[in-house]
Design an enzyme around this catalytic site. Structure first.
Site, short mmCIF file in Angstrom:
data_model
loop_
_atom_site.label_atom_id
_atom_site.label_comp_id
_atom_site.label_asym_id
_atom_site.label_seq_id
_atom_site.Cartn_x
_atom_site.Cartn_y
_atom_site.Cartn_z
CG ASP A 74 -38.72 -16.39 15.17
OD1 ASP A 74 -38.14 -16.27 16.27
OD2 ASP A 74 -38.48 -17.32 14.38
CB SER A 107 -34.08 -22.58 15.54
OG SER A 107 -33.37 -21.41 15.84
CG HIS A 154 -37.74 -19.42 17.54
ND1 HIS A 154 -37.34 -19.23 16.23
CD2 HIS A 154 -36.86 -20.30 18.07
CE1 HIS A 154 -36.25 -19.93 15.98
NE2 HIS A 154 -35.95 -20.60 17.09
#
Length: 257
Positions: free
Chosen positions: A203, A102, A233
């Site tokens: 996600d 991320s 995610h």
């Protein structure tokens, strides 16, 4: 191998074992995501450490404490931490591969753009450099009125997993991150190292806008996209984690060989 025990949010530090990697000292630097912690990197890092790689997964400033503390920290401080750890590893290892989840993915792309071929390879999992959310346009005002939003963390399909992140999203800190995205996007052509891009089919945190930007702008001629069909995610703790571990191990061996 040195112990990796300690709290879930503690930094991960394991020394290289060159006898397992062709008498070369190879390091992997892993960066956790926004509001997360090294807990999301720990199984990945420990898998690579078992293969003989030196692993560092630092705790970024403002993380592992409280979301209020994170609101007092900025993208520049997180970037500085990643750069500092990278320089330490570069000084003591023959090659360094970087990876991140991320925001951590964005951080290692930032590093790769800054240091060029000093990075042997880049591994990103659901990286974020953009968003389709319209409410982010209000962040310059909202961050002074509302200190936080509900959490964006722990988006994991596999039951019983926890990335040890915050229960709130601090708005000043998230605005600092998003303000850094345009410059990072502009500098993506400076990323020339081999890249492996892991992407979850579902996600609920990072939308689909980042992938075409990243893959369309990096200059690397060695790019592999790996789909993660059974993960959300935080894929490093999810059902497809074994795929990430195996494919990243292959990648590290190849780009440092």
């Amino acid at each position: 191998m040195p112990s990796t025990t300690g709290s879930a949010t503690a930094p991960l530090r394991v020394d290289a074992r060159p006898e397992l990697t062709g008498d070369r000292r190879i390091a992997v630097l892993l960066s956790h995501g926004f509001t997360g912690s090294p807990a999301s990197m720990r199984p990945w890092g420990e898998h690579l450490a078992e293969l003989g790689y030196g692993v560092r997964a630092p705790l970024l400033p403002g993380h592992g404490t409280t979301w209020q503390d994170l609101n007092r920290h900025t993208w520049a401080q997180w970037t500085a931490t990643i750069r500092e750890v990278f320089e330490e590893l570069s000084a003591t290892h023959d090659a360094v591969v970087v990876g991140g989840l991320s925001m951590g993915g964005a951080q290692v792309l930032r590093l790769a753009a800054d240091v060029g071929d000093r990075v042997a390879g880049v591994m990103v999992v659901n990286p974020a450099v953009s968003t389709l959310r319209r409410d982010v346009r209000l962040l310059p005002v909202l961050k002074h009125v509302v200190p936080s939003f509900p959490a964006i963390g722990n988006d994991i399909k596999k039951a019983g997993m926890d990335e040890s992140g915050y229960q709130r999203t601090p708005l000043k800190a998230v605005h600092s991150m998003m303000r850094a995205w345009p410059q990072l996007i502009a500098d993506l052509p400076q990323v020339t190292a081999p890249l492996v891009y892991f992407r979850s089919a579902t996600d609920n945190v990072v939308d689909d806008s980042s992938e075409p930007i990243i893959l369309g702008r990096v200059s690397s001629t060695d790019v592999t996209r790996v789909p993660l069909p059974e993960s959300y995610h935080v894929a490093t703790l999810d059902n497809d984690a074994p795929t990430i571990f195996a494919r990243s191990a292959e990648f590290v061996a190849r780009v440092t060989g």
